[in-house]
Design an enzyme around this catalytic site. Structure first.
Site, short mmCIF file in Angstrom:
data_model
loop_
_atom_site.label_atom_id
_atom_site.label_comp_id
_atom_site.label_asym_id
_atom_site.label_seq_id
_atom_site.Cartn_x
_atom_site.Cartn_y
_atom_site.Cartn_z
N HIS A 13 -7.24 2.56 -3.82
CA HIS A 13 -6.51 2.96 -2.62
C HIS A 13 -6.66 1.85 -1.59
CE1 HIS A 13 -5.38 6.17 0.48
NE2 HIS A 13 -5.89 5.22 1.25
N CYS A 73 -5.88 4.40 9.99
CA CYS A 73 -7.22 5.00 10.11
C CYS A 73 -7.60 5.02 11.59
CB CYS A 73 -8.27 4.20 9.32
SG CYS A 73 -9.95 4.86 9.50
N ASN A 119 -1.08 2.26 4.57
CA ASN A 119 -1.40 2.03 3.17
C ASN A 119 -0.45 1.00 2.58
OD1 ASN A 119 -2.00 4.92 3.99
ND2 ASN A 119 -3.08 4.85 2.05
#
Length: 326
Positions: free
Chosen positions: A215, A248, A257
């Site tokens: 990820h 985040c 992402n």
């Protein structure tokens, strides 16, 4: 080494693309995307052929109001054979809600960094593990699959590097509970290719029976390079977010992402089999700005795939005639 066995030549190797934008992406948005639009978006992703979709999060509506419709969305999406419908759950109550809504897999989260875990989850790592162990037991009793996502395994924005031995130690503790899905998360975009290759290879060698997912975030522009480094080390499962959404809250400057359509586009050009219909994926991404009220990072959504051709200028023949007359 010949060209046929390098990371640049996929040769039909299967790479599983797992969409997290409908959870990791939408939870960061100020605008509330309607329940109907969420369902339509998940269905579009299903039709595009994603291996897994993290549909939503069964957290408190006051904590993440953007996903306050989790039950309705999870129950009403159209299930496609071959796609796993996952959801993030923080505790036993969230797990019970997710199981009741027919979630295929529960995704649990804690950080490999003590500081990040306390800042993000308001618990020490030991407290998180004790709580998540109860969630694992609840899922196992209901015969529902579990995946553990370990945040900050490639670095913490407050502590710096996280020791690989610490990361592997937490993987061991969850596999001892019977967990067979583990995501190694570059939560704040601190990973770099050599580091990714080393940790990926070490984890896969130690637990060959575990499904490891990588990820990545593209905070420092190394998202695709990190994906390729992980593939070179044997990884075949990757989280990505439609349009490049995400972020985040505990990492100033963190971007979204890695972008689903950008990664699929790149891998398909190199001959990998992602199982994804790129045209459908791009079309879904292009609908995002209208839903969230702002532009998206995705370059593929803007420019189109590599061979998206454009018409010649209207006066092209006159231009050519003048060129030939010189």
């Amino acid at each position: 080494m010949t060209a046929s066995n390098t990371v640049w030549q996929g040769a039909g190797r299967r790479i599983h693309m797992q969409e997290v934008g409908t959870r990791d992406g939408l939870q960061m948005e100020q605008a509330f995307v309607s329940t109907e639009d969420k369902i339509t978006l998940v269905n579009a992703l299903s039709n595009a052929g994603l291996s897994k979709i993290e549909v939503t999060s069964f957290t408190s509506p006051t904590t993440i109001p953007a996903l306050r419709d989790a039950e309705i969305v999870m129950r009403e999406v159209t299930r496609r054979l071959g796609t796993v419908y996952s959801a993030l759950v923080p505790n036993v109550r969230g797990a019970e809600r997710a199981i009741e809504a027919r979630t295929d897999e529960l995704n649990l989260v804690m950080s490999a960094s003590e500081t990040h875990n306390i800042a993000n989850l308001r618990m020490t790592r030991e407290q998180s593990f004790a709580s998540l162990a109860q969630v694992v037991a609840t899922a196992q009793a209901a015969q529902v699959a579990v995946n553990i996502s370990l945040s900050c395994v490639f670095g913490c924005p407050m502590e710096g590097d996280v020791a690989p031995a610490d990361v592997l130690g937490w993987v061991q503790r969850f596999t001892d509970l019977g967990v067979r899905g583990v995501t190694l998360c570059d939560t704040t975009g601190m990973a770099y290719p050599a580091q990714v290759a080393q940790l990926t290879a070490a984890a896969r060698a130690r637990w060959p029976g575990v499904d490891f997912t990588l990820h990545f975030h593209n905070t420092r522009g190394m998202g695709l390079a990190n994906v390729l480094a992980a593939i070179d080390a044997g990884a075949d499962r990757f989280d990505a977010s439609l349009g490049g959404l995400g972020g985040c809250p505990y990492a100033p400057g963190a971007s979204g992402n890695v972008c689903s359509e950008e990664i699929v586009h790149a891998l398909q050009l190199m001959g990998y089999d992602t199982g994804v219909d790129l045209a459908q994926l791009v079309a879904a991404a292009q609908r995002l700005p209208a839903l969230i009220g702002h532009d998206i990072p995705s370059q593929i959504a803007k420019a189109g795939p590599r061979l998206s051709l454009h018409p010649v200028p209207a006066d092209f023949e006159a231009i050519r005639a003048r060129a030939l007359a010189r």
